[in-house]
Write a protein that holds these residues in place. Structure first.
Motif, PDB file in Angstrom:
ATOM      1  N   HIS A 163      -4.896   5.270  -7.949  1.00 36.29           N
ATOM      2  CA  HIS A 163      -5.862   5.534  -6.882  1.00 36.29           C
ATOM      3  C   HIS A 163      -6.001   4.279  -6.031  1.00 36.29           C
ATOM      4  CE1 HIS A 163      -7.237   9.351  -8.645  1.00 36.29           C
ATOM      5  NE2 HIS A 163      -7.016   8.755  -9.798  1.00 36.29           N
ATOM      6  N   LEU A 164      -5.569   4.374  -4.784  1.00 41.43           N
ATOM      7  CA  LEU A 164      -5.584   3.223  -3.877  1.00 41.43           C
ATOM      8  C   LEU A 164      -6.899   3.165  -3.090  1.00 41.43           C
ATOM      9  CD1 LEU A 164      -4.065   0.910  -2.328  1.00 41.43           C
ATOM     10  CD2 LEU A 164      -3.321   2.689  -0.730  1.00 41.43           C
ATOM     11  N   HIS A 165      -7.462   1.974  -3.017  1.00 43.33           N
ATOM     12  CA  HIS A 165      -8.626   1.727  -2.168  1.00 43.33           C
ATOM     13  C   HIS A 165      -8.327   0.528  -1.279  1.00 43.33           C
ATOM     14  CE1 HIS A 165     -11.438   4.269  -4.573  1.00 43.33           C
ATOM     15  NE2 HIS A 165     -10.534   4.032  -5.501  1.00 43.33           N
ATOM     16  N   LEU A 166      -8.510   0.701   0.014  1.00 43.64           N
ATOM     17  CA  LEU A 166      -8.368  -0.431   0.935  1.00 43.64           C
ATOM     18  C   LEU A 166      -9.684  -0.598   1.686  1.00 43.64           C
ATOM     19  CD1 LEU A 166      -4.766   0.310   2.224  1.00 43.64           C
ATOM     20  CD2 LEU A 166      -5.454  -1.529   0.677  1.00 43.64           C
ATOM     21  N   TYR A 167     -10.016  -1.856   1.996  1.00 46.50           N
ATOM     22  CA  TYR A 167     -11.357  -2.148   2.503  1.00 46.50           C
ATOM     23  C   TYR A 167     -11.443  -2.251   4.021  1.00 46.50           C
ATOM     24  CZ  TYR A 167     -11.768  -3.454  -2.448  1.00 46.50           C
ATOM     25  OH  TYR A 167     -11.733  -3.456  -3.820  1.00 46.50           O
ATOM     26  N   TRP A 196       0.815  -1.229   0.000  1.00 50.38           N
ATOM     27  CA  TRP A 196       0.000   0.000   0.000  1.00 50.38           C
ATOM     28  C   TRP A 196       0.840   1.267   0.000  1.00 50.38           C
ATOM     29  CZ3 TRP A 196       0.444   3.380   4.123  1.00 50.38           C
ATOM     30  CH2 TRP A 196       1.014   2.872   5.296  1.00 50.38           C
TER      31      TRP A 196
END
Lengths: 368, 368
Positions: free
Chosen positions: B342-346, B332
């Protein structure tokens, strides 16, 4: 005891304040897999709706603040009117970003102007006003029109009083109407318009400014932001970013901040700093769709000690952001159906006059 | 008793399921000033972190479902494996979107394929398999390779078994390994690649498809989505949207759904429907940055009975979406520093192998 400043996904950001700015910071944090803990005195605050962790307590409740600090990995805030003692408690028990020092400098109009002037950056002329005699002599020195403002706690035109040429005034009565608190008289700046720079500064000193915006106010409340600010020289845009960087560096700032400035044409196009907001700012809402990394993304990255994102405008488009104030928000259904309009509503219950209920962003081809 | 279907900002959307899809629906809903109530059996579910209202209960807990339905204005869900009785309870006490009928049709592979064929749309050849004898005769009819799948509850390659040419098999043992539940044998489709259409259908029947995507899987899990799907004819893209629209119309569907298809070159470029997902879909995650209105925005608009947004790609850019699976998410910090990513973490705790932890979207100039 200071915690390690590097925060990883899964960590918890504590946010002081429960309004739309806190709400939009929390939404940006969620996108990175961060948890949020909202601290606000009013249980009805819109930010509570988007976070699983909350504290409902007064901003000067030392016990609640200590418990809050113990549960989060870093603390940030959505407004500058945080009591100094509150900032000190949070800074001593957690990581506070932006720092107590940045808050102290920017929450007092007099301290802020002296700080800005100390960097060789122009502000409106000003005089401190504590007494009726101070006000009379300040008016003598600065002339009219002039604006008397409380040093602290003003926003959206609250806590200020214009003094017009020829107007008969009772200095003591004016001070009384502002609550008999320490004030500052600001002299007239013959500005053509108001512009602002919203910028981020990382924990490592990295700096990233969004493009210079032009702001239109109605009844002292921001109504419209346009980016890029039309008809300004490249030199002015560069100078605005330089000013913001100088301010951020001098404060050792970490997070997003805004510098509101007057554009003056007299004696050559130049910028006069109006005020610094040590937080994400209404004139930066356009960045949600209009920039590659929004002001909320940048703020989260900065307070976590992460690298800043790219503040460039999306696809080089020009952007307009319009606030939905009070009953403006009643037109939400129509805005939803308008092609190219991005609607944001803040989840506030009652659409009182003057209350910021949401905003709309439009991306339009940049004709420059 | 059916509530009025038109939902206004301030209303509450109930979401069944607590994973990343529910989480991203909730974030989109928050942007419109809607509240969310998440219902999931596991208290650790990532969607609970972004909503103030929650129910931790089993999906077949009639009492909890009734209480949930009473507290929300409309119910939607993030997964298709909702028991029929659960859907019926929710539909009788609130508004369920998509409907129980859409769920019933799409959660059973046999019912779904018959439904699709009934619209004159091609699927893989198939035979129902309930017994060892069924399996033997289905293999006889369809040839090999073929895939035996449970009719219900399969995802990401779970609940299925490939049967290869020349492989010696024990039909009873294979059925046992899948739990001795009703199955379907699917014949071989000589496909070049997998594509999908993600589309929204409004309560008024309006239809809006996102651009056709190409999907690459690794270990049966979506690894990469590319939009537009490179090297496909305009006619195929149009046909894919037509198929999706025919399916949506026939189901009286309200919300976002995905149609996974095989692209076949033999006998001319054509599309064969693989499966329908009655929900937002992993192959639509690129729309968060890559389209003017994301699949999550569209889903919220549709389930609220609002007009659909514009599904066009942002600035005509091509888009790549890469899933971060298991330990992929450990990178990350590097992704945060990568320009244009564009980073997305859940917000999932443990990065187990095969677990979807986040995704990364890249917008790139479209060279077509």
């Amino acid at each position: 005891m200071t915690k390690t400043p590097t925060i990883a996904p899964g960590a918890t950001i504590g946010i002081l304040g429960g309004g739309q700015l806190a709400r939009m910071i929390a939404l940006a944090a969620a996108n990175y897999g961060l948890k949020c803990h909202i601290y606000a005195p009013d249980a009805d605050s819109p930010a509570f709706e988007v976070a699983a962790h909350s504290t409902v307590a007064a901003y000067d409740d030392a016990e609640a603040l200590a418990a809050f600090a113990a549960e989060v990995d870093v603390v940030t805030y959505e407004f500058e009117n945080i009591p100094g003692a509150t900032a000190d408690i949070l800074e001593s028990r957690s990581v506070l970003r932006p720092s107590a020092r940045a808050l102290a400098t920017t929450q007092d109009r007099l301290t802020e102007k002296r700080f800005v002037n100390g960097l060789g950056i122009e502000t409106a002329p000003f005089r401190p006003v504590d007494t009726a005699e101070d006000l009379a002599s300040a008016l003598e020195a600065l002339g009219r029109p002039a604006v008397l403002k409380t040093r602290r706690l003003g926003y959206d035109g609250k806590g200020q009083r214009m003094i017009r040429p020829g107007e008969a005034i009772d200095p003591a009565a004016i001070l009384r109407s502002l609550g008999d608190v320490p004030c500052i008289l600001e002299g007239f700046v013959p500005f053509e318009r108001e512009v602002s720079v919203v910028a981020a500064r990382g924990a490592d000193g990295a700096f990233a400014a969004f493009d210079l915006c032009e702001n239109e106010h109605r009844d002292h409340i921001l109504a419209l932001t346009r980016v890029p600010a039309p008809g300004l020289s490249e030199a002015t845009a560069t100078e605005a970013a330089r000013i913001a960087r100088a301010i951020g560096d001098a404060l050792g700032y970490v997070g997003v901040f805004a510098v509101e400035m007057f554009l003056v044409r007299e004696g050559g196009e130049r910028l006069v700093v109006n005020e610094i907001a040590p937080r994400v700012h209404n004139s930066g809402h356009w960045t949600i769709e209009g920039a590659l990394s929004s002001q909320f993304d940048q703020h989260v990255r900065a307070v976590c000690g992460w690298p800043l994102g790219d503040p460039s405008r999306t696809g080089g488009m020009a952007v307009e952001m319009e606030n939905l104030i009070g009953a403006d928000a009643d037109s939400w259904a129509g805005i939803l159906g308008r092609p190219g309009s991005h609607l944001h509503l803040y989840g506030k219950g009652e659409a009182r006059p003057g209350r910021k209920m949401g905003h709309v962003t439009r991306l339009i081809p940049d004709r420059r």
